[in-house]
Design a protein around this motif. Structure first.
Motif, PDB file in Angstrom:
ATOM      1  N   TYR A  39       0.603  -1.511   0.147  1.00  0.00           N
ATOM      2  CA  TYR A  39      -0.419   0.286  -0.333  1.00  0.00           C
ATOM      3  C   TYR A  39       0.555   1.759  -0.018  1.00  0.00           C
ATOM      4  N   THR A  41       4.559   1.040  -0.910  1.00  0.00           N
ATOM      5  CA  THR A  41       4.866   1.152  -2.494  1.00  0.00           C
ATOM      6  C   THR A  41       3.881   1.368  -3.392  1.00  0.00           C
ATOM      7  N   THR A  43       1.131   2.839  -5.922  1.00  0.00           N
ATOM      8  CA  THR A  43       0.340   4.063  -6.294  1.00  0.00           C
ATOM      9  C   THR A  43      -0.017   3.543  -7.881  1.00  0.00           C
ATOM     10  N   VAL A  45      -1.910   5.406 -11.700  1.00  0.00           N
ATOM     11  CA  VAL A  45      -1.506   6.639 -11.870  1.00  0.00           C
ATOM     12  C   VAL A  45      -2.225   6.428 -12.943  1.00  0.00           C
ATOM     13  N   GLY A  51       2.482  10.960 -13.109  1.00  0.00           N
ATOM     14  CA  GLY A  51       3.267  11.136 -11.821  1.00  0.00           C
ATOM     15  C   GLY A  51       4.601  12.045 -11.096  1.00  0.00           C
ATOM     16  N   GLN A  53       7.201  12.079  -8.453  1.00  0.00           N
ATOM     17  CA  GLN A  53       7.242  12.151  -7.212  1.00  0.00           C
ATOM     18  C   GLN A  53       7.969  13.034  -6.500  1.00  0.00           C
ATOM     19  N   ILE A  68      -0.076   1.282 -13.044  1.00  0.00           N
ATOM     20  CA  ILE A  68       0.832   1.232 -11.156  1.00  0.00           C
ATOM     21  C   ILE A  68       2.172   1.313 -11.251  1.00  0.00           C
ATOM     22  N   ARG A  76       4.987  10.883  -1.915  1.00  0.00           N
ATOM     23  CA  ARG A  76       3.669  11.569  -2.339  1.00  0.00           C
ATOM     24  C   ARG A  76       3.885  11.620  -4.051  1.00  0.00           C
ATOM     25  N   VAL A  77       3.121  11.719  -4.316  1.00  0.00           N
ATOM     26  CA  VAL A  77       2.734  11.826  -6.001  1.00  0.00           C
ATOM     27  C   VAL A  77       1.581  12.400  -5.890  1.00  0.00           C
ATOM     28  N   LYS A  79      -0.373  13.361  -8.942  1.00  0.00           N
ATOM     29  CA  LYS A  79      -0.732  13.431 -10.407  1.00  0.00           C
ATOM     30  C   LYS A  79      -1.212  14.924 -11.325  1.00  0.00           C
TER      31      LYS A  79
END
Length: 282
Positions: A39, A41, A43, A45, A51, A53, A68, A76-77, A79
């Motif tokens: 969860y 690691t 993310t 998009v 995304g 970083q 993915i 924190r990504v 977008k």
């Protein structure tokens, strides 16, 4: 000895459920830790986005594509959309004559994926309001001031929108934003100018109608002239083919045919022309 052995066997059997319960707890804890790491690691998009970083203020140059992605825990990504979007602007701007016109303008643009990190570090997520809106308003004013109001009302408005597009393209390209098209959705001129333009257009249409009528009458006159010339040529040719001898011969034929008629007639012959004259027919 037998009593001691039986007691140890009973104690072992009693401890087995406890060890099994501890084993199940360790497996559950391990699964929970693995899920937590996934969860933290992983993310997702969305399609049409990229995304950026941000690891506690340190922005990575690696842009995450749609799908993915695995990142460092705690990252924190942010977008950004790379789809084509529209910005609408309504402005009251002066023309080269000093007239105020109201324009509704649309700009189609998109963010280049490789520029998302730079935009995030230098401008922020709300780059549309910071960069695009002011540039669009400036381009509308600068370009409109170069043209007269009639250019905005006629087919030349496409030239005006193309110049706006060139201004926006030059202003946004260095920041990694691609301008695709500028559209003039609506143009509202001052009421007096609108009335004058409509009257001019009506006068031009009336002039075109009169030119059409004159061309039609001119063609009709040419047709009648050609027709009259044809009749004149025909009469000239016929006149050249008629002689006195032919007329006398035709007169004799007429008199001969009249003599066969049962009706009483008085025919005088021998005038200067030699043609018969019918005095009565009963």
């Amino acid at each position: 000895m037998l009593l001691s052995s039986n007691r140890m066997r009973q104690e072992g059997q009693a401890m087995r459920p406890i060890s099994l319960s501890f084993g199940g707890l360790r497996v559950g804890l391990l699964v929970f830790v693995v899920l937590l790491l996934l969860y933290m690691t992983a993310t997702v998009v969305p399609a049409g986005h990229v995304g950026v970083q941000d690891f506690f203020g340190s922005v990575s140059d690696r842009i995450l594509p749609a799908g993915i992605n695995v990142v460092v825990p705690g990252t924190r990504v942010v977008k950004f959309s790379v789809q084509t979007r529209e910005i609408k602007e309504t402005a009251a701007v002066p023309t080269s004559e000093g007239l105020i016109v109201n324009l509704d303008v649309s700009l189609l643009f998109k963010l280049r994926p490789e520029a998302a990190g730079r935009i995030y570090k230098t401008v922020g997520r709300q780059f549309e309001a910071v960069v695009i809106d002011p540039q669009l308003r400036s381009a509308i004013r600068d370009v409109t001031a170069e043209y007269e109001a009639k250019f905005l009302y006629s087919a030349s408005r496409e030239v005006v929108s193309q110049n706006m597009f060139k201004h926006m393209q030059g202003a946004l390209a260095p920041r990694g934003i691609e301008a695709e098209q500028v559209l003039l959705r609506n143009v509202q001129l001052p009421p007096l100018l609108t009335t004058a333009i409509q009257e001019k257009l009506q006068a031009e249409q009336q002039a075109q109608r009169m030119r059409f009528v004159l061309d039609r009458e001119r063609q009709e006159a040419d047709r009648k002239r050609v027709e009259a010339q044809g009749i004149a040529d025909f009469q000239s040719i016929v006149a050249k083919g008629i002689s006195a001898e032919l007329l006398k011969w035709k007169a004799i034929e007429v008199a001969h045919e009249l003599s066969k008629s049962p009706n009483a007639k008085v025919i005088v012959l021998g005038d200067k022309s030699g043609l018969p004259i019918i005095l009565s027919d009963k």
